[in-house]
Scaffold this active site. Structure first.
Site, PDB file in Angstrom:
ATOM      1  N   ARG A  36      46.490  38.010  20.321  1.00  0.00           N
ATOM      2  CA  ARG A  36      47.628  38.495  21.122  1.00  0.00           C
ATOM      3  C   ARG A  36      47.132  39.334  22.291  1.00  0.00           C
ATOM      4  O   ARG A  36      47.580  39.176  23.412  1.00  0.00           O
ATOM      5  CB  ARG A  36      48.587  39.315  20.252  1.00  0.00           C
ATOM      6  CG  ARG A  36      49.608  38.499  19.487  1.00  0.00           C
ATOM      7  CD  ARG A  36      48.988  37.617  18.442  1.00  0.00           C
ATOM      8  NE  ARG A  36      49.966  36.896  17.646  1.00  0.00           N
ATOM      9  CZ  ARG A  36      49.781  36.566  16.384  1.00  0.00           C
ATOM     10  NH1 ARG A  36      48.654  36.918  15.766  1.00  0.00           N
ATOM     11  NH2 ARG A  36      50.675  35.875  15.735  1.00  0.00           N
ATOM     12  N   ASP A  83      44.966  31.842  17.627  1.00  0.00           N
ATOM     13  CA  ASP A  83      46.387  31.851  17.304  1.00  0.00           C
ATOM     14  C   ASP A  83      47.121  31.168  18.455  1.00  0.00           C
ATOM     15  O   ASP A  83      46.494  30.602  19.354  1.00  0.00           O
ATOM     16  CB  ASP A  83      46.906  33.278  17.080  1.00  0.00           C
ATOM     17  CG  ASP A  83      48.009  33.333  16.027  1.00  0.00           C
ATOM     18  OD1 ASP A  83      49.039  32.676  16.237  1.00  0.00           O
ATOM     19  OD2 ASP A  83      47.837  34.017  15.012  1.00  0.00           O
ATOM     20  N   HIS A 133      50.205  27.829  14.008  1.00  0.00           N
ATOM     21  CA  HIS A 133      49.651  28.864  14.901  1.00  0.00           C
ATOM     22  C   HIS A 133      48.593  28.271  15.827  1.00  0.00           C
ATOM     23  O   HIS A 133      47.564  28.887  16.081  1.00  0.00           O
ATOM     24  CB  HIS A 133      49.067  30.018  14.080  1.00  0.00           C
ATOM     25  CG  HIS A 133      50.109  30.912  13.473  1.00  0.00           C
ATOM     26  ND1 HIS A 133      50.768  31.901  14.185  1.00  0.00           N
ATOM     27  CD2 HIS A 133      50.636  30.955  12.228  1.00  0.00           C
ATOM     28  CE1 HIS A 133      51.636  32.518  13.400  1.00  0.00           C
ATOM     29  NE2 HIS A 133      51.591  31.950  12.206  1.00  0.00           N
ATOM     30  N   GLU A 151      52.913  30.142   7.784  1.00  0.00           N
ATOM     31  CA  GLU A 151      54.050  29.932   8.680  1.00  0.00           C
ATOM     32  C   GLU A 151      54.045  28.558   9.372  1.00  0.00           C
ATOM     33  O   GLU A 151      54.351  28.439  10.554  1.00  0.00           O
ATOM     34  CB  GLU A 151      54.114  31.052   9.730  1.00  0.00           C
ATOM     35  CG  GLU A 151      54.322  32.422   9.114  1.00  0.00           C
ATOM     36  CD  GLU A 151      54.371  33.543  10.128  1.00  0.00           C
ATOM     37  OE1 GLU A 151      55.054  34.554   9.851  1.00  0.00           O
ATOM     38  OE2 GLU A 151      53.720  33.438  11.186  1.00  0.00           O
ATOM     39  N   TRP A 172      50.188  38.332   1.722  1.00  0.00           N
ATOM     40  CA  TRP A 172      50.802  39.202   2.734  1.00  0.00           C
ATOM     41  C   TRP A 172      52.323  39.325   2.574  1.00  0.00           C
ATOM     42  O   TRP A 172      52.917  40.331   2.961  1.00  0.00           O
ATOM     43  CB  TRP A 172      50.464  38.713   4.140  1.00  0.00           C
ATOM     44  CG  TRP A 172      51.177  37.471   4.594  1.00  0.00           C
ATOM     45  CD1 TRP A 172      50.836  36.187   4.314  1.00  0.00           C
ATOM     46  CD2 TRP A 172      52.335  37.407   5.428  1.00  0.00           C
ATOM     47  NE1 TRP A 172      51.712  35.316   4.910  1.00  0.00           N
ATOM     48  CE2 TRP A 172      52.646  36.043   5.617  1.00  0.00           C
ATOM     49  CE3 TRP A 172      53.146  38.365   6.043  1.00  0.00           C
ATOM     50  CZ2 TRP A 172      53.727  35.608   6.374  1.00  0.00           C
ATOM     51  CZ3 TRP A 172      54.239  37.933   6.806  1.00  0.00           C
ATOM     52  CH2 TRP A 172      54.503  36.574   6.962  1.00  0.00           C
ATOM     53  N   TYR A 212      50.265  46.499   6.852  1.00  0.00           N
ATOM     54  CA  TYR A 212      50.254  46.034   8.243  1.00  0.00           C
ATOM     55  C   TYR A 212      50.362  47.266   9.131  1.00  0.00           C
ATOM     56  O   TYR A 212      51.445  47.813   9.342  1.00  0.00           O
ATOM     57  CB  TYR A 212      51.406  45.059   8.491  1.00  0.00           C
ATOM     58  CG  TYR A 212      51.067  43.619   8.141  1.00  0.00           C
ATOM     59  CD1 TYR A 212      50.159  43.317   7.134  1.00  0.00           C
ATOM     60  CD2 TYR A 212      51.664  42.554   8.812  1.00  0.00           C
ATOM     61  CE1 TYR A 212      49.846  42.007   6.815  1.00  0.00           C
ATOM     62  CE2 TYR A 212      51.357  41.240   8.498  1.00  0.00           C
ATOM     63  CZ  TYR A 212      50.446  40.972   7.496  1.00  0.00           C
ATOM     64  OH  TYR A 212      50.144  39.660   7.179  1.00  0.00           O
ATOM     65  N   PHE A 213      49.223  47.689   9.667  1.00  0.00           N
ATOM     66  CA  PHE A 213      49.180  48.947  10.401  1.00  0.00           C
ATOM     67  C   PHE A 213      49.688  48.818  11.840  1.00  0.00           C
ATOM     68  O   PHE A 213      49.705  49.811  12.572  1.00  0.00           O
ATOM     69  CB  PHE A 213      47.763  49.514  10.382  1.00  0.00           C
ATOM     70  CG  PHE A 213      47.263  49.870   8.999  1.00  0.00           C
ATOM     71  CD1 PHE A 213      48.139  50.026   7.941  1.00  0.00           C
ATOM     72  CD2 PHE A 213      45.910  50.049   8.754  1.00  0.00           C
ATOM     73  CE1 PHE A 213      47.703  50.352   6.666  1.00  0.00           C
ATOM     74  CE2 PHE A 213      45.452  50.370   7.483  1.00  0.00           C
ATOM     75  CZ  PHE A 213      46.342  50.524   6.436  1.00  0.00           C
ATOM     76  N   TRP A 233      47.811  43.616  13.712  1.00  0.00           N
ATOM     77  CA  TRP A 233      48.225  42.566  14.642  1.00  0.00           C
ATOM     78  C   TRP A 233      48.548  43.211  15.991  1.00  0.00           C
ATOM     79  O   TRP A 233      49.128  44.293  16.050  1.00  0.00           O
ATOM     80  CB  TRP A 233      49.432  41.819  14.074  1.00  0.00           C
ATOM     81  CG  TRP A 233      49.154  41.223  12.738  1.00  0.00           C
ATOM     82  CD1 TRP A 233      49.449  41.756  11.518  1.00  0.00           C
ATOM     83  CD2 TRP A 233      48.473  39.984  12.475  1.00  0.00           C
ATOM     84  NE1 TRP A 233      49.002  40.934  10.506  1.00  0.00           N
ATOM     85  CE2 TRP A 233      48.400  39.837  11.069  1.00  0.00           C
ATOM     86  CE3 TRP A 233      47.926  38.993  13.294  1.00  0.00           C
ATOM     87  CZ2 TRP A 233      47.799  38.731  10.465  1.00  0.00           C
ATOM     88  CZ3 TRP A 233      47.325  37.890  12.695  1.00  0.00           C
ATOM     89  CH2 TRP A 233      47.270  37.777  11.301  1.00  0.00           C
ATOM     90  N   GLU A 254      50.386  42.357  18.880  1.00  0.00           N
ATOM     91  CA  GLU A 254      51.466  42.038  19.819  1.00  0.00           C
ATOM     92  C   GLU A 254      51.806  43.228  20.712  1.00  0.00           C
ATOM     93  O   GLU A 254      51.968  43.091  21.920  1.00  0.00           O
ATOM     94  CB  GLU A 254      52.736  41.602  19.071  1.00  0.00           C
ATOM     95  CG  GLU A 254      52.664  40.224  18.454  1.00  0.00           C
ATOM     96  CD  GLU A 254      52.183  40.253  17.014  1.00  0.00           C
ATOM     97  OE1 GLU A 254      51.504  41.226  16.625  1.00  0.00           O
ATOM     98  OE2 GLU A 254      52.489  39.308  16.263  1.00  0.00           O
TER      99      GLU A 254
END
Length: 553
Positions: free
Chosen positions: A162, A191, A285, A352, A418, A443-444, A492, A494
């Site tokens: 990302r 990704d 992805h 996903e 997850w 998930y930090f 992650w 984003e």
């Protein structure tokens, strides 16, 4: 009166001594020698290394002292009478793997490990016994530490798809993990939003796939896109209005690591006893891959583009066709990846993957019929099993997100759970290794407070909740619990665009994670952990690390 004063001074001495020992993660056993003089590190102190395999650890300590205290020590094979730090390897000191014993007196410090990694972990404790500022002498209190890790897998992840982070910062990130005695770095390299690793056989992966022409502004769906609606239905994806165009900042973003840079980072991590697990996403992805090689998708005539928006990407066609052509392509990619990473594990994603695109593809349906597959979940399982067979043939093991359980788990796969704990529990019950990384805790990229002062993902992951999480689910039997290999935090990117934001999101939740994974379960004590964090924050100040000052209030 003299007795009262002596008792008071003794109590003060005990209190000061207790305050000085603030190691994170908490050692299995530690005992300070009250009233004994500390060991003083000065320009005449020597590091004794007889076993050459321990040289990287000696160099690590020396580099730390030079960087933060402007002090460089002599490294020798000859043991002097006093004023030395000895690094020793001895497999007989403990029944545990990667264990170490640390004994500090006013004359010397000895660190004895059951492995080179164990000695390295002992050095991390020495570093945390040093003053956390530049105004004091470099002293280590007289202490005995007997220590070992609870879990064999102690991991942390970084998404560079990302937002791309350069080699220097990735090395810095690895040093953060080393300080906390972590031993696996999960490097999320590909990704929908960018392909970050050079593959010589397929140059368009980085020529095209490593770059996107913009990113949405703010939280998904992004500023100006609030009226665009997405419905992911069993047989179709419905987007309204049909001619919707995503508004972005229009800023070109990208970057990638050359193979030489990858080798450099792998070597850097190895010297810190950290194994890098690369992740190459499949079968979903894959928009960045498909932008470069559209013939591998279920719509080969479509103009795929590198994704510019966040959120669930299954509303776009980001899945690969399960064809022999695709498998050969991925085998060639993974061959180059496995040649670069000595890790026995390769992460292949598997999460996903919307089944809609395979349902709509005549070729996919033909493949399913030819292979005797009942549904698209079995097609996904076929895809993962096919890639696992190839990876296994190269002597390596695949790791996948918990969706790889769908349609039947590949024979030798490790499951990274997850979506809560369910996937890890199911894998353990099937006698497969599992790594726990539940989104709501680990998930930090999620906020660390109920109200954050910057963009973060979804619901908060509070420090106390991270610390109090137990990786081994209560419903597992003792035998099944042995398959819980460990746990991992994920970051992650984003809404993380720069190194300072990475640090802000990482600390101090990394401290909490490290204690969960290293320290004995019965030693966990949140109030004591918060007390020890106060010293850790001073060390972060010394190291120039950004963290929330709200923890100091």
């Amino acid at each position: 009166m003299r007795k009262i004063i002596f008792l008071f001074l003794t109590l003060i001495s005990l209190k000061v001594s207790a305050q000085e020992i603030n190691i994170i993660p908490q050692p299995a056993y530690q005992q300070t020698e009250v009233g004994k003089k500390p060991f003083v590190i000065d320009s005449k102190t020597q590091i004794v290394v007889i076993d050459s395999t321990l040289a990287p650890t000696a160099d690590f300590l020396n580099n730390y002292l030079q960087k933060y205290f402007n002090l460089k020590l002599n490294i020798t094979k000859v043991t002097p009478n006093k004023n030395f730090i000895a690094l020793i390897s001895n497999t007989r000191i403990s029944e545990f793997e990667d264990a170490y014993n640390l004994i500090a007196s006013d004359r010397n410090i000895t660190i004895t490990g059951t492995s080179a990694a164990g000695v390295f972990y002992g050095i991390q404790s020495v570093i945390q016994l040093l003053p956390a500022d530049l105004n004091n002498k470099l002293t280590v209190p007289s202490i005995t530490i007997i220590d070992h890790p609870r879990f064999a897998y102690r991991g942390m992840h970084l998404d560079v798809s990302r937002h791309f982070f350069g080699v220097d910062f990735v090395k810095q990130y690895i040093d953060y993990l080393a300080l906390h005695k972590m031993n696996y770095f999960h490097w999320h390299l590909t990704d929908d939003h960018g392909w970050r690793i050079e593959i010589k056989k397929y140059p368009k992966l980085t020529e095209i796939g490593a770059w996107r022409n913009g990113s949405i502004i703010g939280l998904w769906p992004g500023k100006g896109n609030e009226n665009i609606k997405y419905q992911v239905l069993p047989n179709e994806i419905r987007i309204t209005p049909k001619d919707a165009v995503i508004k972005t900042d229009g800023i070109r973003h990208g970057g990638f690591y050359t193979q030489e840079q990858i080798k450099e980072v792998v070597d850097y991590a190895a010297k810190r006893y950290i194994t890098i697990i690369p992740e190459i996403e499949m079968p979903a992805h894959s928009m960045a891959l498909l932008a470069a090689y559209p013939e591998l998708g279920t719509e080969p005539n479509k103009k795929y583009t590198v994704a510019e928006t966040w959120g669930m990407m299954n509303k776009y066609n980001n899945v690969l066709q399960a064809s022999d052509t695709t498998f050969k392509f991925l085998e060639n990619v993974l061959t180059e990846v496995m040649d670069l990473f000595p890790s026995p594990y390769i992460h292949i994603g598997g999460d996903e993957a919307s089944k809609v695109w395979w349902k709509q593809s005549a070729v996919s349906q033909q493949i399913m019929k030819a292979k005797g597959l009942k549904n698209e979940s079995e097609l996904q399982s076929y895809f993962i099993r096919r890639m696992e067979k190839f990876v296994n043939s190269r002597g390596k093991t695949i790791i996948g997100w918990n969706e790889i359980l769908q349609g039947g788990l590949a024979p030798n796969a490790v499951v990274m759970s997850w979506q809560g704990e369910k996937g890890g529990i199911e894998a353990a019950k099937q006698n497969h290794k599992a790594i726990m990384t539940p989104e709501n805790k680990f998930y930090f990229n999620h906020g660390q407070f109920v109200k954050e002062d910057s963009l973060t993902a979804s619901t908060p992951s509070l420090l106390a909740d991270v610390y109090n999480y137990e990786p081994v689910p209560a419903e597992l039997s003792a035998r099944q619990a042995e398959y819980i290999w460990g746990a991992q935090g994920c970051l992650w990117s984003e809404y993380i665009t720069n190194p300072a934001k990475v640090q802000y999101q990482l600390f101090p939740r990394l401290d909490a994670l490290s204690e969960i994974l290293w320290s004995p379960k019965e030693k966990r004590n949140y109030p004591d952990f918060r007390k020890r964090l106060m010293t850790q924050f001073k060390r972060y100040d010394l190291m120039g690390i950004t963290y929330s000052k709200r923890y100091l209030e």
